[in-house]
Design an enzyme around this catalytic site. Structure first.
Site, PDB file in Angstrom:
ATOM      1  N   LYS A 126      -7.950   2.070   6.986  1.00  9.56           N
ATOM      2  CA  LYS A 126      -8.533   1.248   8.046  1.00  9.56           C
ATOM      3  C   LYS A 126      -9.821   0.651   7.482  1.00  9.56           C
ATOM      4  O   LYS A 126     -10.928   1.162   7.704  1.00  9.56           O
ATOM      5  CB  LYS A 126      -8.776   2.116   9.295  1.00  9.56           C
ATOM      6  CG  LYS A 126      -8.855   1.323  10.587  1.00  9.56           C
ATOM      7  CD  LYS A 126      -8.752   2.263  11.778  1.00  9.56           C
ATOM      8  CE  LYS A 126      -9.190   1.604  13.066  1.00  9.56           C
ATOM      9  NZ  LYS A 126      -8.392   0.469  13.503  1.00  9.56           N
TER      10      LYS A 126
HETATM   11  C1  LIG Z   1      -4.092  -3.025  12.455  1.00 10.89           C
HETATM   12  C2  LIG Z   1      -3.864  -1.837  13.336  1.00 10.89           C
HETATM   13  N1  LIG Z   1      -2.632  -1.307  13.412  1.00 10.89           N
HETATM   14  C3  LIG Z   1      -2.367  -0.247  14.183  1.00 10.89           C
HETATM   15  C4  LIG Z   1      -3.353   0.348  14.950  1.00 10.89           C
HETATM   16  C5  LIG Z   1      -3.030   1.556  15.781  1.00 10.89           C
HETATM   17  O1  LIG Z   1      -3.616   2.681  15.194  1.00 10.89           O
HETATM   18  P1  LIG Z   1      -4.041   3.927  16.085  1.00 10.89           P
HETATM   19  O2  LIG Z   1      -2.871   4.269  16.907  1.00 10.89           O
HETATM   20  O3  LIG Z   1      -4.348   4.982  15.075  1.00 10.89           O
HETATM   21  O4  LIG Z   1      -5.202   3.520  16.886  1.00 10.89           O
HETATM   22  C6  LIG Z   1      -4.643  -0.180  14.900  1.00 10.89           C
HETATM   23  C7  LIG Z   1      -5.678   0.440  15.718  1.00 10.89           C
HETATM   24  O5  LIG Z   1      -6.777   0.527  15.409  1.00 10.89           O
HETATM   25  C8  LIG Z   1      -4.903  -1.280  14.072  1.00 10.89           C
HETATM   26  O6  LIG Z   1      -6.127  -1.812  14.005  1.00 10.89           O
END
Ligand SMILES: Cc1ncc(COP(=O)(O)O)c(C=O)c1O
Length: 304
Positions: free
Chosen positions: A157
């Site tokens: 992330k």
């Molecule tokens: C690009 C992206 N994909 C998927 C997700 C979903 O991730 P999570 O369920 O861990 O929040 C996020 C959430 O922040 C995201 O920014």
């Protein structure tokens, strides 16, 4: 931003307005940060953070994927998140930890830049907009492709990754849609600008994985576990645009988006154009879990 008045910054609790960085910080120029989005919910027995350990693990892993050794242990980061939430009075809060390269050099190689860590918490309502959870959202296929896993690790992330998401969501909004869906370089579906995607067909669930250039969402993992426990068949595979267009139901999921029904793609209805039955069921189970009303999954909650 409906923020708390305090912020955790490099091990200290300071006033929100004092949490500053130098404009020549590496992160500001190159997006060299990794972060998390975590949610804390009010339950009948107090506030609970959903899957805190998993988010902290992903933060550390995101750092590692960029060669950044976050100078705190997972235990310290978990305690820090709990501390900053306990200092706020907000019932439901979003927690945003970020680790980033600070001020030293502007060479792209961050070699001597200090690694700073901050954790803020604030109230964040329905991410895609009011009514999105109940009524669902209208989406569009973005003209912007998702970045390739050969260019950047989508499972991290990383702050800089979100320039790609930002282009997609700005374009979608400009054209009157609620959210964008990005295709990857192989022309399979990747994900939303900040959400993973699930499709339902004939009562079975389909979603993709890191081979489609996605962030491996913690909500995604939670819904896979919940669906497996419900004996629903799950297929993890590449998804084409035809798969999405011919789905009976589809939804986005993510910490901020929770479980958001997708009602249309470029004005073509998914199913009957209303939130699907199974989507609503999964949404309801998920919301019960995060609010502590489903004891089976209480091990996903960290009480404050
Ligand atoms: C690009 C992206 N994909 C998927 C997700 C979903 O991730 P999570 O369920 O861990 O929040 C996020 C959430 O922040 C995201 O920014």
């Amino acid at each position: 931003m409906d923020q708390n008045s305090l912020i955790w910054y490099n091990g200290n609790i300071i006033n929100w307005d004092d949490a500053k960085i130098h404009v020549m910080s590496h992160v500001l120029h190159y997006g060299s940060g990794v972060f998390e989005g975590i949610k804390c919910y009010k339950t009948s027995t107090g506030r609970a953070i959903f899957r805190l350990e998993d988010h902290v693990e992903r933060l550390i892993q995101s750092g590692e994927l960029y060669g950044m050794n976050i100078p705190y242990t997972s235990l310290e980061l978990i305690e820090a998140c709990k501390e900053i939430v306990s200092l706020s009075e907000t019932d439901d809060s979003y927690i945003r930890p970020i680790a980033f390269y600070g001020y030293d050099t502007l060479g792209v190689n961050p070699k001597n830049c200090p690694i700073n860590v901050a954790i803020g918490t604030f109230y964040w309502g329905a991410y895609i907009g009011d009514g999105a959870l109940e009524k669902g959202v209208q989406t569009t296929i973005s003209p912007w492709k998702k970045f390739s896993v050969n260019s950047m690790p989508s499972i991290a992330k990383g702050s800089g990754h979100y320039l790609n998401s930002m282009l997609a969501v700005i374009d979608a909004k400009k054209r009157g849609f609620d959210e964008a869906i990005l295709m990857n370089e192989d022309d399979f579906i990747s994900e939303g600008s900040g959400q993973n995607i699930f499709i339902i067909r004939n009562g079975e669930i389909y979603t993709n994985d890191e081979n489609s250039s996605i962030l491996l969402g913690i909500t995604r993992a939670s819904l896979i576990k919940i669906s497996t426990d419900l004996d629903i068949k799950i297929h993890i595979q590449n998804l084409s645009l035809d798969d999405l267009n011919n789905a009976d139901e589809a939804f986005f999921c993510g910490t901020a988006s929770e479980v958001t029904p997708i009602c249309s793609v470029d004005d073509k209805k998914i199913g009957n154009g209303l939130p699907g039955k199974l989507t609503i069921k999964l949404q309801s189970i998920y919301m019960d879990i995060v609010r502590g009303a489903n004891k089976t999954y209480n091990n996903w909650l960290t009480m404050i």
